[in-house]
Motif scaffolding. Structure first.
Motif, short mmCIF file in Angstrom:
data_model
loop_
_atom_site.label_atom_id
_atom_site.label_comp_id
_atom_site.label_asym_id
_atom_site.label_seq_id
_atom_site.Cartn_x
_atom_site.Cartn_y
_atom_site.Cartn_z
N VAL A 71 75.61 -5.80 69.85
CA VAL A 71 76.52 -6.80 69.28
C VAL A 71 75.83 -8.15 69.15
O VAL A 71 74.86 -8.45 69.86
N SER A 72 76.37 -8.97 68.23
CA SER A 72 75.79 -10.29 68.04
C SER A 72 76.73 -11.41 68.49
O SER A 72 76.42 -12.58 68.33
N SER A 73 77.90 -11.05 69.03
CA SER A 73 78.78 -12.09 69.59
C SER A 73 79.66 -11.47 70.66
O SER A 73 79.89 -10.26 70.68
N LEU A 74 80.18 -12.34 71.54
CA LEU A 74 81.11 -11.88 72.57
C LEU A 74 82.39 -11.32 71.94
O LEU A 74 82.95 -10.34 72.41
N GLU A 75 82.84 -11.97 70.85
CA GLU A 75 84.07 -11.53 70.18
C GLU A 75 83.89 -10.10 69.66
O GLU A 75 84.80 -9.27 69.79
N GLU A 76 82.73 -9.82 69.08
CA GLU A 76 82.47 -8.47 68.57
C GLU A 76 82.51 -7.46 69.72
O GLU A 76 83.08 -6.36 69.59
N ALA A 77 81.95 -7.85 70.85
CA ALA A 77 81.94 -6.95 72.01
C ALA A 77 83.37 -6.68 72.49
O ALA A 77 83.73 -5.53 72.78
N VAL A 78 84.19 -7.72 72.54
CA VAL A 78 85.58 -7.55 73.01
C VAL A 78 86.36 -6.66 72.05
O VAL A 78 87.14 -5.79 72.47
N THR A 79 86.16 -6.87 70.74
CA THR A 79 86.84 -6.03 69.74
C THR A 79 86.48 -4.56 69.94
O THR A 79 87.37 -3.69 69.93
N LEU A 80 85.20 -4.30 70.17
CA LEU A 80 84.77 -2.91 70.39
C LEU A 80 85.36 -2.36 71.69
O LEU A 80 85.75 -1.19 71.76
N LEU A 81 85.41 -3.21 72.72
CA LEU A 81 85.98 -2.76 74.00
C LEU A 81 87.43 -2.32 73.81
O LEU A 81 87.89 -1.37 74.44
N LEU B 158 79.07 -17.16 99.49
CA LEU B 158 79.03 -18.56 99.05
C LEU B 158 80.35 -19.00 98.40
O LEU B 158 80.52 -20.16 98.10
N GLY B 159 81.26 -18.07 98.15
CA GLY B 159 82.48 -18.43 97.45
C GLY B 159 82.20 -18.81 96.00
O GLY B 159 82.70 -19.82 95.50
N ALA B 160 81.37 -18.00 95.33
CA ALA B 160 81.04 -18.27 93.92
C ALA B 160 82.25 -18.03 93.03
O ALA B 160 83.27 -17.50 93.47
N THR B 161 82.12 -18.45 91.77
CA THR B 161 83.17 -18.24 90.78
C THR B 161 82.55 -17.57 89.56
O THR B 161 81.45 -17.93 89.15
N PHE B 162 83.26 -16.59 89.01
CA PHE B 162 82.76 -15.89 87.83
C PHE B 162 83.52 -16.35 86.58
O PHE B 162 84.74 -16.45 86.60
N GLU B 163 82.77 -16.60 85.51
CA GLU B 163 83.37 -16.89 84.21
C GLU B 163 83.42 -15.59 83.43
O GLU B 163 82.40 -14.92 83.27
N VAL B 164 84.62 -15.22 82.96
CA VAL B 164 84.73 -13.98 82.19
C VAL B 164 85.40 -14.28 80.85
O VAL B 164 86.22 -15.18 80.73
N PHE B 165 85.02 -13.49 79.84
CA PHE B 165 85.54 -13.67 78.48
C PHE B 165 86.27 -12.41 78.05
O PHE B 165 85.76 -11.30 78.21
N GLY B 166 87.48 -12.59 77.52
CA GLY B 166 88.25 -11.45 77.03
C GLY B 166 89.06 -11.84 75.81
O GLY B 166 88.81 -12.88 75.19
N SER B 167 90.06 -11.02 75.45
CA SER B 167 90.81 -11.29 74.23
C SER B 167 91.60 -12.60 74.33
O SER B 167 91.93 -13.21 73.31
N ASP B 168 91.91 -13.07 75.54
CA ASP B 168 92.61 -14.34 75.69
C ASP B 168 91.65 -15.51 75.90
O ASP B 168 92.06 -16.59 76.32
N GLY B 169 90.37 -15.27 75.67
CA GLY B 169 89.40 -16.34 75.84
C GLY B 169 88.79 -16.32 77.23
O GLY B 169 88.74 -15.28 77.88
N LEU B 170 88.33 -17.50 77.66
CA LEU B 170 87.64 -17.60 78.96
C LEU B 170 88.62 -17.75 80.11
O LEU B 170 89.65 -18.41 79.98
N ASP C 230 88.94 -5.12 78.81
CA ASP C 230 88.35 -5.77 77.63
C ASP C 230 87.67 -7.09 77.98
O ASP C 230 87.52 -7.96 77.12
N GLU C 231 87.29 -7.24 79.24
CA GLU C 231 86.64 -8.49 79.64
C GLU C 231 85.16 -8.29 79.94
O GLU C 231 84.74 -7.21 80.37
N ILE C 232 84.40 -9.37 79.73
CA ILE C 232 82.95 -9.35 79.94
C ILE C 232 82.58 -10.54 80.83
O ILE C 232 83.07 -11.66 80.60
N LEU C 233 81.76 -10.28 81.81
CA LEU C 233 81.26 -11.37 82.65
C LEU C 233 80.29 -12.23 81.84
O LEU C 233 79.38 -11.70 81.20
N VAL C 234 80.50 -13.53 81.89
CA VAL C 234 79.67 -14.45 81.11
C VAL C 234 78.64 -15.16 82.00
O VAL C 234 77.49 -15.29 81.64
N ALA C 235 79.10 -15.60 83.16
CA ALA C 235 78.21 -16.36 84.06
C ALA C 235 78.80 -16.41 85.45
O ALA C 235 79.99 -16.14 85.64
#
Lengths: 288, 165
Positions: free
Chosen positions: A11-21, A131-143, A163-168
């Motif tokens: 895929v070439s974008s996160l949106e494309e990945a979410v659509t496929l998911l 460490l109590g880290a935080t994950f940023e995830v992207f899905g159909s409702d955004g970040l 349909d979510e993807i870990l971003v950072a």
């Protein structure tokens, strides 16, 4: 060992990945593939389509943003290991990363891939939890963000929606009063741990003011040993407090049996690691 | 279900190859079966033994942990090419001289991994060699001769530098 056939899209974008998911029956995200490819080779999973996010440059990079170090999901273990920012800002991660796999795997394996696989014996989920880290995830409702301490649910299970993807990942930058410890026991350097421990502590003189003890390989997910921590917090490390912490591990951990070790051995090793790391942290403090 | 395929372009040992391959075909199998680079040895097929180690875009990688479709556009180097390069030739010679192999199945991966170690760490300790090569299995030698060969190669390179300097 060959996988079942699958469709493949880079895929070439996160949106494309979410659509496929959302559209596929049984999609799987692939990044470095260093855990997924063996899973497919052993036919433990049979996805209809692999969605390759390896080309998404927005998911790369390691960057200091104020009080957090932001590590892109596609940052490779080798990059994390070589990063001066990581060494300075998140010393616990710097200590842990050399235990993650072998050099050839570290060249391709990604931070996000390790987090999303959620192997209970993996180092990076434990470091993020300690460490109590935080994950940023992207899905159909955004970040949205998910705290690491709510992310790991069970063996290979996370709080990510289908349909979510870990971003950072955002890891808190270490404070001067914090101390860290890391140790694992594995039969071969670079293998998954039989048991491991990642520690964050804040000392006030010789007293443990704060203490996060995250064990991995000792339960179906990385676990904060809160009873053990309570046995030490507010106190100095003595033979008595140390023993009380070790005894409390019975209530904190849920060790499983596998080909490497039975539950009793894992619990014993967890106690060994706890004693060593608490002593190291307390000792360092006394030397200053 | 018909086998889903894609065409990929791989530069292997400085030569470009365009092949159409099943999506599920490992890079290791493409290198061996489609392109004839049988120095890529396939042992465990799930990323444990290290025999299939190659270089992808300059970084050592297990070619059984990469699908060919993921490597589209990549530059790959195998032992057929690397063993003739100055950065690896002395390692190969020392492996032979020191009997750092018996059946030789692990040797291509072992040499490629050891070359990467020496590029990063020209003066390693025996422990560092063992740790770095922990991802490469050898079932014959017991590793002693392999570690010897890597240490001797490192010493030889330092001596050669010293002579020139």
């Amino acid at each position: 060992m060959k996988p079942y056939p699958f469709e493949y899209t880079r895929v070439s974008s996160l949106e494309e990945a979410v659509t496929l998911l959302q559209r596929e029956d049984e999609p799987r995200i692939i990044a470095g593939g260093q855990s997924l490819v063996p899973i497919l080779a052993m036919r433990l999973a049979a996805p209809s389509r692999l969605i390759d996010i390896g080309g998404l440059s927005a998911l790369r990079g390691i960057e200091r943003r104020g009080d957090v170090l932001r590590i892109g999901a596609l940052a490779r273990h080798a990059e994390v290991m070589a990063s001066a920012e990581v060494a300075e800002a998140v010393p616990l991660l710097a200590r842990a990363i050399s235990h993650v796999a072998h050099p050839a795997v570290r060249n391709r394996g990604t931070f996000g891939g390790s987090v999303c696989l959620a192997d209970p014996a993996a180092e990076l989920p434990a470091v993020c939890t300690a460490l109590g880290a935080t994950f940023e995830v992207f899905g159909s409702d955004g970040l949205r963000t998910i705290p690491a301490r709510e992310f790991f649910l069970d063996i290979y299970e996370t709080a990510l929606a289908p349909d979510e993807i870990l971003v950072a990942a955002q890891l808190p930058v270490a404070c001067p009063k914090e101390r860290f410890g890391f140790e694992e026991i594995a039969r071969r350097h670079g293998d998954f741990a039989i048991v491991g421990l990642a520690v964050r502590a804040r000392m006030e003189g010789t007293l443990f003011a704060e203490l996060d003890l995250c064990f991995f390989g000792a339960s179906p997910r990385p676990v904060l040993a809160q009873n053990a921590a309570r046995a030490v917090i507010g106190q100095e490390l003595t033979d008595e407090t140390q023993q009380a912490a070790v005894s409390a591990l019975t209530a904190d951990l849920d060790p499983q049996e596998d080909a490497q070790a039975d539950a009793e051995m894992r619990l014993h090793l967890a106690g060994v690691l706890l004693k060593r790391r608490l002593a190291e942290i307390a000792g360092k403090e006394r030397q200053q | 279900m018909s086998e889903p395929r894609q065409s990929v372009s791989l530069t292997v040992n400085e030569e470009r190859h365009d092949v159409t391959v099943p999506n599920r075909k490992h890079l290791a199998d493409i290198l061996r079966e489609d392109l004839g680079f049988t120095g890529v040895h396939v042992g465990c097929e799930h990323g444990v033994c290290g025999a299939c180690t190659v270089r992808i875009d300059g970084a050592i990688t297990r070619s059984c942990l990469v699908f060919g479709v993921q490597a589209d556009g990549a530059e790959i180097e195998t032992i057929e090419y690397l063993s003739a390069q100055s950065e690896t030739r002395d390692l190969v010679d020392t492996f032979v001289a020191e009997n750092a192999l018996q059946c030789g199945f692990c040797t291509p991966g072992m040499v490629i991994s050891a070359a990467a170690l020496l590029a990063e760490t020209p003066d390693p300790t025996r422990e560092e060699v063992r740790a770095y090569l922990s991802g490469n299995y050898c079932r014959c030698t017991g590793y002693q001769a392999i570690v010897d060969a890597v240490m001797m190669t490192a010493a030889g390179r330092r001596a050669a530098k010293g002579e020139r300097a």
